[in-house]
Enzyme design. Structure first.
Site, PDB file in Angstrom:
ATOM      1  CG  LEU A 158      -0.380   0.055   2.626  1.00 33.19           C
ATOM      2  CD1 LEU A 158      -0.037   1.462   3.068  1.00 33.19           C
ATOM      3  CD2 LEU A 158      -1.404  -0.534   3.585  1.00 33.19           C
ATOM      4  CG  LEU A 273       8.253   6.517 -15.897  1.00 35.57           C
ATOM      5  CD1 LEU A 273       7.984   6.250 -17.371  1.00 35.57           C
ATOM      6  CD2 LEU A 273       9.758   6.388 -15.618  1.00 35.57           C
ATOM      7  CB  CYS A 283       8.761   2.626   1.946  1.00 33.91           C
ATOM      8  SG  CYS A 283       7.368   2.662   3.082  1.00 33.91           S
TER       9      CYS A 283
HETATM   10  C1  UGA Z   1       5.838   2.955  -1.319  1.00 31.28           C
HETATM   11  C2  UGA Z   1       5.377   1.957  -2.396  1.00 31.28           C
HETATM   12  O1  UGA Z   1       4.813   2.663  -3.512  1.00 31.28           O
HETATM   13  C3  UGA Z   1       4.325   0.993  -1.838  1.00 31.28           C
HETATM   14  O2  UGA Z   1       3.997   0.011  -2.822  1.00 31.28           O
HETATM   15  C4  UGA Z   1       4.905   0.313  -0.597  1.00 31.28           C
HETATM   16  O3  UGA Z   1       3.934  -0.523   0.026  1.00 31.28           O
HETATM   17  C5  UGA Z   1       5.334   1.356   0.419  1.00 31.28           C
HETATM   18  O4  UGA Z   1       6.310   2.227  -0.190  1.00 31.28           O
HETATM   19  C6  UGA Z   1       5.944   0.648   1.613  1.00 31.28           C
HETATM   20  O5  UGA Z   1       6.948  -0.061   1.447  1.00 31.28           O
HETATM   21  O6  UGA Z   1       5.343   0.703   2.706  1.00 31.28           O
HETATM   22  P1  UGA Z   1       4.819   5.213  -0.266  1.00 31.28           P
HETATM   23  O7  UGA Z   1       6.217   5.427   0.224  1.00 31.28           O
HETATM   24  O8  UGA Z   1       3.686   5.318   0.683  1.00 31.28           O
HETATM   25  O9  UGA Z   1       4.698   3.751  -0.951  1.00 31.28           O
HETATM   26  O10 UGA Z   1       4.508   6.279  -1.427  1.00 31.28           O
HETATM   27  P2  UGA Z   1       4.791   6.350  -3.007  1.00 31.28           P
HETATM   28  O11 UGA Z   1       3.529   6.711  -3.677  1.00 31.28           O
HETATM   29  O12 UGA Z   1       5.497   5.153  -3.504  1.00 31.28           O
HETATM   30  O13 UGA Z   1       5.773   7.608  -3.105  1.00 31.28           O
HETATM   31  C7  UGA Z   1       7.095   7.559  -2.574  1.00 31.28           C
HETATM   32  C8  UGA Z   1       7.859   8.799  -2.951  1.00 31.28           C
HETATM   33  O14 UGA Z   1       8.191   8.800  -4.338  1.00 31.28           O
HETATM   34  C9  UGA Z   1       7.119  10.115  -2.704  1.00 31.28           C
HETATM   35  O15 UGA Z   1       8.003  11.030  -2.103  1.00 31.28           O
HETATM   36  C10 UGA Z   1       6.709  10.578  -4.083  1.00 31.28           C
HETATM   37  O16 UGA Z   1       6.605  11.964  -4.176  1.00 31.28           O
HETATM   38  C11 UGA Z   1       7.867  10.037  -4.918  1.00 31.28           C
HETATM   39  N1  UGA Z   1       7.508   9.813  -6.345  1.00 31.28           N
HETATM   40  C12 UGA Z   1       6.571   8.884  -6.667  1.00 31.28           C
HETATM   41  C13 UGA Z   1       8.168  10.521  -7.340  1.00 31.28           C
HETATM   42  O17 UGA Z   1       9.046  11.359  -7.064  1.00 31.28           O
HETATM   43  N2  UGA Z   1       7.849  10.272  -8.656  1.00 31.28           N
HETATM   44  C14 UGA Z   1       6.911   9.360  -9.004  1.00 31.28           C
HETATM   45  O18 UGA Z   1       6.679   9.190 -10.217  1.00 31.28           O
HETATM   46  C15 UGA Z   1       6.258   8.648  -7.992  1.00 31.28           C
END
Ligand code: UGA
Length: 454
Positions: A158, A273, A283
């Site tokens: 999640l 992306l 995480c």
């Molecule tokens: C992440 C994973 O997406 C989940 O599948 C996983 O369960 C979770 O870690 C975990 O291990 O508990 P999360 O950290 O809640 O989830 O949020 P994300 O939506 O993955 O975003 C993580 C970071 O990446 C954010 O800072 C977001 O701004 C950044 N991001 C995301 C980008 O810079 N570019 C993107 O295209 C997507």
């Protein structure tokens, strides 16, 4: 089924609430008195969309307590969902997992239960948890634990901000165990999700294209590695687009178009992306670091994962470099930061890029004004020493600002009255740290628009 969940963080609380929604009798256990008191009064201790609504709906099936004894005694399934924060050497600190495993062994008094690792634990931890549970059971009960326990790994995928949606409508469910009985129990537990037979809450409708959810049943070590490998892949996807973004800037290409053009190849996919400041949160940083540390224990290096980490670190520096390039001097300048949480729709500040960026700007003598729609209060509690000015509105952030930085792409920022904001600023410079704003519209209000990649 009777289910106990140890740990009421994002993962434990979401899992508990969703399982209660499916009709299981769930008890969530946490040693934090304040959290349990809040939950008992129906208040979620974290900000997560629709959590308060779903908690109210499932209240008859969901209890909260501080002690293991009443809940764990005869549970069919016991989840360990405690924190595994990074320790100084990058490997996760397992003291809470260890305490949970021992507590289960001490208090379980039934015939058979499945102990499920939901926390992200290093590869091999399933066997370790198994031995801790058994040792503790044998010490406290004075008899062999044989046959009473089976340990499984059930990694969580999640995302914060969409936690309930991701739990009810997952892309897949992964269950790892070396014992067929665990698989059977967990299959029954998750059946309504696997078959999508539950009636969705009105505020969390089932996606139209949703079919049955694939179940990946694997051995323990494979399930544990799946979790790390998935998070590391998502992290490196982000770092990859950020690396390409640097080149895009030099050659005058538009990184958004590039991301779309490559992402529409079904083998690559358009998600994750989004070029920008890079990832934060509890995480990706922790899990990529743990993966590298585990590999090192086996004499391996992970150059791809290590590079992804390095690129992510550099993205935060780019914010300061870009502002310096534009303003030349940061000392005495006023910089407004929009967004503190590591992503929209959460109040989580763990590893949030905003903290690093604010610190770098303050170190260079800038006056920093910050706003966040939900995380400001938490920020002020957790970072009282960071000398920035907390503002109640984006307009206040813009007051006399020499530049604004969009750090977190909250929907409310995308819909701001930018013309009004422009009127309050000393100079109309906007650094769009997420490539989320409408560049042409901002230009109409006289903004000089800077992206992280051009
Ligand atoms: C992440 C994973 O997406 C989940 O599948 C996983 O369960 C979770 O870690 C975990 O291990 O508990 P999360 O950290 O809640 O989830 O949020 P994300 O939506 O993955 O975003 C993580 C970071 O990446 C954010 O800072 C977001 O701004 C950044 N991001 C995301 C980008 O810079 N570019 C993107 O295209 C997507």
């Amino acid at each position: 089924m009777d289910v106990s969940i140890i740990g009421t963080g994002y993962v434990g609380l979401t899992t508990g609430t969703c399982l209660a929604f499916l009709g299981h009798r769930v008890t969530c256990i946490d040693s934090d008195e304040r959290k349990i008191a809040m939950l008992q009064s129906g208040q979620p201790p974290i900000y997560e969309p629709y959590l308060a609504e779903l908690l109210a709906e499932v209240a008859p099936n969901l209890q909260f307590c501080r002690d293991y004894a009443p809940a764990v005694r005869d549970s069919d399934v016991i989840f360990i969902a405690v924190g595994t924060p990074p320790s100084a050497n990058g490997s996760p600190d397992l003291q809470y997992v260890s305490a949970a495993a021992r507590g289960i062994g001490e208090h379980y008094a039934g015939d058979f239960t499945v102990v499920v690792n939901k926390s992200t634990v290093p590869i091999g931890s399933g066997n370790w948890v198994d031995s801790l549970v058994r040792e503790s059971y044998e010490r406290h009960h004075g008899k062999k634990a044989n046959g009473h326990f089976s340990v499984a790994s059930n990694p969580e995928f999640l995302r914060e901000g969409t936690a309930l949606h991701d739990s009810l409508y997952p892309d897949r469910v992964v269950i790892g165990s070396d014992d067929a009985r665990s698989l059977e129990v967990l299959y029954s537990l998750y059946r309504p999700i696997l078959d999508q037979t539950f009636a969705p809450p009105p505020y969390l409708p089932r996606p139209e294209e949703m079919g049955a959810v694939p179940l990946v049943s694997a051995d323990l070590a494979s399930a544990e590695l799946i979790k790390y490998a998935a998070n590391a892949f998502l992290a490196l996807k982000i770092s990859y687009i950020n690396e390409i973004g640097q080149l895009a800037e030099k050659v005058g290409a538009d990184i958004q178009q590039v991301a779309k053009g490559i992402g529409l190849d079904a083998r690559i996919g358009t998600r994750f992306l989004q070029c920008g400041i890079g990832w934060g949160g509890s995480c990706f940083g922790k899990d990529t670091s743990a993966l590298v540390a585990t590999a090192a224990e086996y004499g391996l290096t992970m150059p791809i994962v290590e590079s992804a980490r390095e690129i992510n670190r550099r993205q935060r520096e780019r914010v300061v470099d870009k502002l310096l390039g534009e303003l030349k001097i940061l000392k005495g300048r006023t910089i407004g930061m929009l967004g503190l949480a590591f992503k929209p729709n959460t109040d989580d500040l763990r590893e949030a890029p905003a903290i690093d960026i604010a610190r770098k700007l303050v170190d260079r003598g800038a006056k920093v004004r910050v706003h966040d729609p939900v995380a400001l209060e938490r920020f002020q509690q957790e970072y009282p020493d960071l000398a920035v000015i907390g503002c109640q509105t984006p307009e206040e952030v813009a007051e006399e600002a020499d530049a604004l930085v969009l750090v977190t792409e909250w929907q409310q920022y995308l819909e701001l009255d930018w013309e009004a904001l422009a009127g309050r600023m000393r100079s109309r410079i906007i650094l769009d740290g997420r490539h989320a704003l409408d560049r042409a519209r901002l230009a109409r209000f006289g903004f000089r628009y800077l992206g992280i990649a051009g």
